[in-house]
Scaffold this active site. Structure first.
Site, short mmCIF file in Angstrom:
data_model
loop_
_atom_site.label_atom_id
_atom_site.label_comp_id
_atom_site.label_asym_id
_atom_site.label_seq_id
_atom_site.Cartn_x
_atom_site.Cartn_y
_atom_site.Cartn_z
N GLU A 44 -2.60 -8.90 -52.62
CA GLU A 44 -2.70 -9.60 -51.33
C GLU A 44 -4.17 -9.83 -50.98
O GLU A 44 -5.00 -8.92 -51.07
CB GLU A 44 -2.03 -8.74 -50.26
CG GLU A 44 -2.10 -9.32 -48.85
CD GLU A 44 -1.40 -8.41 -47.84
OE1 GLU A 44 -0.86 -8.94 -46.85
OE2 GLU A 44 -1.39 -7.18 -48.03
N LYS A 128 2.27 -15.87 -45.23
CA LYS A 128 2.95 -14.71 -44.67
C LYS A 128 3.51 -15.04 -43.29
O LYS A 128 2.79 -15.52 -42.41
CB LYS A 128 1.98 -13.53 -44.58
CG LYS A 128 2.61 -12.21 -44.17
CD LYS A 128 1.58 -11.10 -44.23
CE LYS A 128 2.18 -9.74 -43.89
NZ LYS A 128 1.16 -8.66 -43.93
N CYS A 162 3.46 -8.08 -48.73
CA CYS A 162 3.31 -6.83 -48.00
C CYS A 162 4.53 -6.52 -47.13
O CYS A 162 5.64 -6.43 -47.63
CB CYS A 162 2.01 -6.87 -47.19
SG CYS A 162 1.35 -5.25 -46.74
#
Length: 317
Positions: A44, A128, A162
């Site tokens: 990430e 995200k 994540c």
């Protein structure tokens, strides 16, 4: 051919230095190619580094403001010269390449996962959905446009970033597209993260590649804002990259507190194992009772054609 070699690139970038981090990535990709890797996953926000200061200092502190400015100036524009370099790397080595970046679109930053095919084509551009906690101080909210799985020579590939992996409906959106290789780049190196990856592998009947940086405070460049005040003698992220089989068995890793490639040979035919008993978005899903609607339209702030990219970060309060 169902068998292939996949790897997680557990390395630290040159923190908040896009050019140097991209050059480091170039060497990592070349090394992975020598090992026969066909799909390589980076952590990430590898480019240009994860904004760890959001957990350490208020958003209005001088260190946070200076760090945000540097992150903004070193963010990746999609498409742009850095994505061209990544495409060239994938094409040169005949490798599928997944890269976590901080993306700049107009004046907004996003936590983004880019997936390139072995021919250099940008297959997926996922932002995200919900930055976690302090991350909302630097990253905007993503949308569903990247909640897609792509049929490639290395399997049906998709994934989440994540703590999106703790969003059941986001996982379901990926499972519903018959994912075979599920990517999970992260910053989480808690003791429960690897079990999370195992749960996803068992629930989704998919291979899972978890990838995080292994970065110590000593790895930070000396000119990082607040290095002496904010960071002690500690691991900011300790890695724990791992590759998991569809039933939840760990095939490789977790690698802890060191850089390196976490590599495994996988057989895509194994994704069908167990689906006769349980297929979360197939015969076990009960669509007569439960339904999931996914909006896959892009909802970025508008940047008009011909507008120049801002050269500096906007003022912060």
């Amino acid at each position: 051919m169902s068998k292939l070699v996949v790897a997680a690139a557990q390395f630290a970038p040159v923190h908040l230095d896009l050019a140097a981090s991209l050059e480091k990535a170039r060497g990592i990709v070349a090394d992975a190619a020598l090992e026969g890797v066909q799909l390589l996953v980076f952590p990430e926000s590898f480019l240009p580094g994860y904004p760890d200061w959001v957990w350490r200092t208020p958003a209005w502190s001088p260190h946070a403001l200076a760090s945000y400015q540097r992150l903004y100036e070193n963010a990746v524009v999609v498409p742009g010269p850095e994505t061209e370099t990544l495409a060239d790397l994938a094409r040169e080595h005949g490798m599928h390449l997944a890269m976590g970046v901080t993306e700049r679109h107009g004046s907004t930053l996003y936590n983004t996962l880019l997936l390139f095919g072995a021919d250099g084509a940008l297959l997926n551009h996922h932002r995200k959905l919900m930055p976690t906690g302090g991350e909302r101080l630097v990253w905007g909210y993503g949308d569903g446009a990247g909640l897609t799985v792509h049929d490639t020579p290395v399997g049906r590939v998709g994934g989440l970033l994540c703590w999106e992996n703790y969003m059941p409906l986001a996982r379901a959106a990926i499972y519903a597209q018959d994912v075979q290789v599920y990517l999970a780049p992260t910053w989480d190196t808690s003791d429960v993260w690897v079990p999370t990856l195992q749960h996803i592998a068992k629930e989704g009947r998919t291979f899972v590649i978890g990838c995080c940086q292994a970065i110590h405070a000593n790895d930070l460049p000396d000119d990082i804002p607040g290095k002496a005040e904010l960071y002690g003698d500690e691991w900011l992220a300790r890695g724990l990259s791992a590759i998991i089989a569809p039933g939840g068995r760990i095939l490789a890793g977790p690698l802890e507190e060191k850089e390196g490639l976490v590599t495994a040979s996988i057989d895509l035919a194994r994704c069908a194992e167990g689906r006769g008993m349980f297929d979360p978005t197939g015969h076990y899903s009960r669509p007569d009772v439960l339904r999931l609607a996914v909006d896959t339209t892009r909802k970025s702030p508008v940047v008009r054609a011909g507008d120049p990219e801002p050269s500096a970060a906007p003022p912060r309060p």
